[in-house]
Design a protein around this motif. Sequence first.
Motif, PDB file in Angstrom:
ATOM      1  N   LEU A 111      -3.564 -28.738  -9.187  1.00 38.97           N
ATOM      2  CA  LEU A 111      -3.867 -27.662 -10.117  1.00 38.97           C
ATOM      3  C   LEU A 111      -4.599 -28.260 -11.305  1.00 38.97           C
ATOM      4  CD1 LEU A 111      -0.505 -25.664 -10.149  1.00 38.97           C
ATOM      5  CD2 LEU A 111      -2.584 -25.135  -8.865  1.00 38.97           C
ATOM      6  N   ARG A 112      -5.548 -27.492 -11.881  1.00 35.34           N
ATOM      7  CA  ARG A 112      -6.356 -28.019 -12.984  1.00 35.34           C
ATOM      8  C   ARG A 112      -6.489 -26.951 -14.074  1.00 35.34           C
ATOM      9  NH1 ARG A 112     -10.897 -31.072  -9.149  1.00 35.34           N
ATOM     10  NH2 ARG A 112      -9.309 -32.072  -7.823  1.00 35.34           N
ATOM     11  N   LEU A 113      -5.953 -27.289 -15.225  1.00 29.50           N
ATOM     12  CA  LEU A 113      -5.965 -26.379 -16.365  1.00 29.50           C
ATOM     13  C   LEU A 113      -6.927 -26.898 -17.406  1.00 29.50           C
ATOM     14  CD1 LEU A 113      -4.383 -24.030 -18.044  1.00 29.50           C
ATOM     15  CD2 LEU A 113      -3.173 -25.975 -19.073  1.00 29.50           C
ATOM     16  N   PHE A 114      -7.739 -25.987 -17.989  1.00 31.57           N
ATOM     17  CA  PHE A 114      -8.407 -26.407 -19.215  1.00 31.57           C
ATOM     18  C   PHE A 114      -7.836 -25.613 -20.374  1.00 31.57           C
ATOM     19  CE2 PHE A 114     -11.805 -23.088 -18.721  1.00 31.57           C
ATOM     20  CZ  PHE A 114     -11.892 -22.651 -20.027  1.00 31.57           C
ATOM     21  N   ALA A 115      -7.592 -26.330 -21.463  1.00 36.49           N
ATOM     22  CA  ALA A 115      -6.956 -25.741 -22.640  1.00 36.49           C
ATOM     23  C   ALA A 115      -7.704 -26.181 -23.881  1.00 36.49           C
ATOM     24  CB  ALA A 115      -5.489 -26.172 -22.720  1.00 36.49           C
ATOM     25  N   ASP A 116      -7.938 -25.257 -24.799  1.00 36.65           N
ATOM     26  CA  ASP A 116      -8.636 -25.578 -26.042  1.00 36.65           C
ATOM     27  C   ASP A 116      -7.807 -26.535 -26.894  1.00 36.65           C
ATOM     28  OD1 ASP A 116     -10.776 -24.035 -25.362  1.00 36.65           O
ATOM     29  OD2 ASP A 116     -10.243 -22.330 -26.635  1.00 36.65           O
ATOM     30  N   ASP A 118     -10.612 -10.200 -20.778  1.00 31.44           N
ATOM     31  CA  ASP A 118     -10.836 -11.288 -21.734  1.00 31.44           C
ATOM     32  C   ASP A 118     -11.379 -12.505 -20.988  1.00 31.44           C
ATOM     33  OD1 ASP A 118     -10.848 -13.169 -23.732  1.00 31.44           O
ATOM     34  OD2 ASP A 118      -8.696 -13.149 -24.101  1.00 31.44           O
ATOM     35  N   THR A 119     -12.680 -12.701 -21.077  1.00 38.29           N
ATOM     36  CA  THR A 119     -13.306 -13.833 -20.376  1.00 38.29           C
ATOM     37  C   THR A 119     -13.249 -15.116 -21.196  1.00 38.29           C
ATOM     38  OG1 THR A 119     -15.490 -13.282 -21.290  1.00 38.29           O
ATOM     39  CG2 THR A 119     -14.899 -12.316 -19.146  1.00 38.29           C
ATOM     40  N   GLN A 120     -13.044 -15.029 -22.511  1.00 41.25           N
ATOM     41  CA  GLN A 120     -13.264 -16.171 -23.395  1.00 41.25           C
ATOM     42  C   GLN A 120     -12.022 -16.965 -23.775  1.00 41.25           C
ATOM     43  OE1 GLN A 120     -16.604 -15.480 -22.539  1.00 41.25           O
ATOM     44  NE2 GLN A 120     -16.619 -17.008 -24.159  1.00 41.25           N
ATOM     45  N   CYS A 121     -10.855 -16.529 -23.364  1.00 40.23           N
ATOM     46  CA  CYS A 121      -9.650 -17.268 -23.726  1.00 40.23           C
ATOM     47  C   CYS A 121      -9.699 -18.672 -23.127  1.00 40.23           C
ATOM     48  CB  CYS A 121      -8.411 -16.527 -23.221  1.00 40.23           C
ATOM     49  SG  CYS A 121      -6.855 -17.338 -23.676  1.00 40.23           S
ATOM     50  N   GLY A 122      -9.461 -19.677 -23.963  1.00 38.58           N
ATOM     51  CA  GLY A 122      -9.568 -21.063 -23.529  1.00 38.58           C
ATOM     52  C   GLY A 122      -8.307 -21.596 -22.888  1.00 38.58           C
ATOM     53  N   PHE A 123      -7.848 -20.913 -21.865  1.00 39.98           N
ATOM     54  CA  PHE A 123      -6.634 -21.328 -21.163  1.00 39.98           C
ATOM     55  C   PHE A 123      -6.744 -20.790 -19.746  1.00 39.98           C
ATOM     56  CE2 PHE A 123      -1.967 -21.631 -20.474  1.00 39.98           C
ATOM     57  CZ  PHE A 123      -1.711 -22.868 -21.059  1.00 39.98           C
ATOM     58  N   LYS A 124      -7.308 -21.602 -18.838  1.00 36.45           N
ATOM     59  CA  LYS A 124      -7.601 -21.146 -17.480  1.00 36.45           C
ATOM     60  C   LYS A 124      -7.135 -22.198 -16.475  1.00 36.45           C
ATOM     61  CE  LYS A 124     -11.657 -18.254 -18.577  1.00 36.45           C
ATOM     62  NZ  LYS A 124     -11.642 -18.358 -20.055  1.00 36.45           N
ATOM     63  N   LEU A 125      -6.505 -21.728 -15.401  1.00 33.66           N
ATOM     64  CA  LEU A 125      -5.926 -22.600 -14.390  1.00 33.66           C
ATOM     65  C   LEU A 125      -6.610 -22.361 -13.046  1.00 33.66           C
ATOM     66  CD1 LEU A 125      -3.606 -24.639 -13.694  1.00 33.66           C
ATOM     67  CD2 LEU A 125      -2.196 -22.628 -13.151  1.00 33.66           C
TER      68      LEU A 125
END
Length: 251
Positions: free
Chosen positions: A86-91, A155-162
């Motif tokens: 699993l790969r998450l990007f977080a602001d 909401d496309t812009q939230c900086g929390f996507k897995l």
Amino acid sequence: MISIIIPAYNEENRLPYYLDSILQYLEQKKRIYEILVVDDGSTDATAAVVKRFMALNANVKLIRLPRNRGKGFAVKTGMRQAVGRLRLFADADGATPIEELERLERSIEAGADVAIGSRALLSDACSVKARMHRKLIGAVFNTIVRTMAVRGIRDTQCGFKLFTAGAAARIFSLQQLDGFGFDVEILCIAKRNGLYISEIPINWRDVKGGKIRLIRDSVSMLFDVIRIRINELRNKYAIERMGTLQGEPRK
């Protein structure tokens, strides 16, 4: 194993608190993990901050870009070097508590290929604290996005996507935008290729020190949406069905 990608540009002040909270959470949960901080050509002590964490924890890694390329490029770089299932990007600002990862993981376990945090979906269990002008501009931008590029996502812009590893391999191999508009592009790519996206309400709070210039960057993102639409019409986001080292994304 989970990979957490944190794009960082001049984040010497905000990054330490978020990194510390992530490490405490992952260690408490006894997770197998790697944290990849992608330093996007910072001119402050961001790299030095990460190196201090690296000296204490071998699971923290630093990727330094020689110059500022944009958040989209930084995230793509981290995703393509990650090895997690699993790969998450977080602001880096820590606006989304790392504990919200559990909400996204439940969606992946239920069959989603991509699970994204949302500040637009209402839930009694979640709280979103944002300044009014950000809410207004965000609502306008997302309306444009839903009309022109990505339907069905609030909401496309939230900086929390897995992402699953398979989904990440497909999506980020096709990503072309380097700036803030990349969020829209990767979701467009996912939809174009039949990946299942789940949008999840999360807790989120506005953190001081943000680098987004609301008017200028909103105009830039609008042009990015137009570019995405053109790329889609030119069939630049199509990919043939193929296996990956990490396995096929679920349908």
